[in-house]
Enzyme design. Structure first.
Site, PDB file in Angstrom:
ATOM      1  N   CYS A 150       0.812  -1.222   0.000  1.00 16.53           N
ATOM      2  CA  CYS A 150       0.000   0.000   0.000  1.00 16.53           C
ATOM      3  C   CYS A 150       0.845   1.271   0.000  1.00 16.53           C
ATOM      4  CB  CYS A 150      -0.960   0.003   1.188  1.00 16.53           C
ATOM      5  SG  CYS A 150      -0.185  -0.338   2.780  1.00 16.53           S
ATOM      6  N   HIS A 242      -2.569   6.961   3.181  1.00 21.97           N
ATOM      7  CA  HIS A 242      -1.131   7.078   3.446  1.00 21.97           C
ATOM      8  C   HIS A 242      -0.600   8.349   2.785  1.00 21.97           C
ATOM      9  CE1 HIS A 242      -1.332   3.251   5.219  1.00 21.97           C
ATOM     10  NE2 HIS A 242      -0.656   2.511   4.354  1.00 21.97           N
TER      11      HIS A 242
END
Length: 344
Positions: A150, A242
């Protein structure tokens, strides 16, 4: 075209995202759910502690969860999405591959294997041709395709856009959401009013996977990109999204406007779940921000901003939704690419 699909590890956080993203999908029909032995035989509603911010689709809630074994998945399932823990996936995925299933996997095992495509459809779709080599070397009738970590998938599209300026060295610091650790991965006492300056294995994934994704495929093997990558990964108390600060050393000396143009104009791909614009670039230096920008294009876009020139290149911030673009959505997009390219 109607493609019957299944989810391996359907009750976990990423498995639940798969179910959310597959609801009303134009091509994929969800036909199989698997989980642990404790969940097998239960309805999905009973087996899953649903955490996603939309209701469980009614037809999925009543489906029976099977064991994560080929015996519990019908032969007419065309494609499997895997969200298994890597230790489990390393043992279980080959069982399905031996039986001829095509597996689009979010699990980290085998991402750097020489004969396994590690793919972002907008970046390196040609790497799927590794499947032919994989089948020859491993004797599988099926096929295994991986999407990256990710944190890697947040950064790599922006690096792909910069590659025209001669990528030489990348330093990245991440501020990663708690959902990346799974529902019970980080306790509230650890993360509230705090930041965790270490995420086990995360830095090495970013440093190696990014070079494979941007590497050159000559028809028989992938040569890793020549750039050097150094990562520092941190967990912060945001739920999703993120945020990463990237410093890229370049051979050329592009202006801020040229870098922004390269990112904005980086081509996307025509697949059902793909964003219309892969990279959204902000002029406002305070953006992107997780809460404001993680859901752009249904969570499938990458956002960038704060672009500035440095002595050796540029620095900027980038952001992506870690459980959508960075996990389930990435595997889903790879599945769509497999169908489009005739592997399914």
């Amino acid at each position: 075209m109607n493609v019957r699909v299944g989810i391996l590890g359907a009750t976990g956080a990423v498995g639940q995202r798969f179910i959310q993203l597959l609801d009303d999908h134009p091509t994929f029909e969800l036909a199989a759910l698997t989980a642990s032995e404790e969940s097998a035989g239960k309805s999905y509603r009973e087996a899953a502690k649903w955490r996603v911010n939309t209701p469980i689709p009614d037809d999925v809630a009543s489906m029976t969860v099977g064991r994560t074994h080929p015996d519990d998945v019908a032969d007419d399932v065309d494609l499997l999405f895997s969200s298994l823990p890597s230790s489990v996936a390393a043992e279980v995925e080959p069982l399905f591959l031996d039986e001829g299933y095509v597996v689009s996997s979010n699990s980290s095992n085998d991402r750097m294997a020489e004969d396994v495509p590690l793919t972002i459809p907008e970046i390196n779709p040609g790497h799927l041709d590794l499947i032919e080599i994989q089948r020859e070397e491993r004797g599988w009738d099926g096929a295994l395709v991986k999407n990256p970590n990710c944190s890697t998938i947040t950064m790599v599209p922006t690096l792909a856009a910069l590659d025209e300026f001669g990528l030489e060295r990348v330093n990245v610091t991440t501020l990663q959401a708690v959902s990346g650790a799974g529902y019970s991965g980080v306790t509230s006492m650890e993360i509230i009013d705090n930041a965790l300056p270490h995420i086990g294995g995360e830095e090495s994934k970013m440093e190696t996977e990014s070079r494979k994704l941007l590497g050159a495929f000559d028809g028989s093997e992938v040569t890793l990109h020549g750039m050097e990558v150094a990562a520092s990964c941190n967990r912060i108390p945001t739920l999703d999204g993120h945020l990463e600060s990237v410093f890229a050393d370049l051979a050329d000396e592009p202006s801020v406007d040229e870098v922004a143009r390269a990112m904005r104009e980086f081509p996307g791909i025509d697949l059902p779940s793909a964003p219309e614009q892969l990279i959204h670039v902000f002029d406002d230096p305070s953006r992107p921000q997780p809460r404001l920008d993680r859901d752009r294009e249904n969570g499938m876009a990458v956002c960038a901003g704060g672009i500035q020139e440095t002595t050796h290149g540029v620095k900027y911030n980038c952001l992506a939704h870690n459980t959508i673009r960075g996990a389930a959505g990435a595997s889903l997009l790879n599945g769509e690419l497999l169908v489009e390219e005739g592997w399914v």
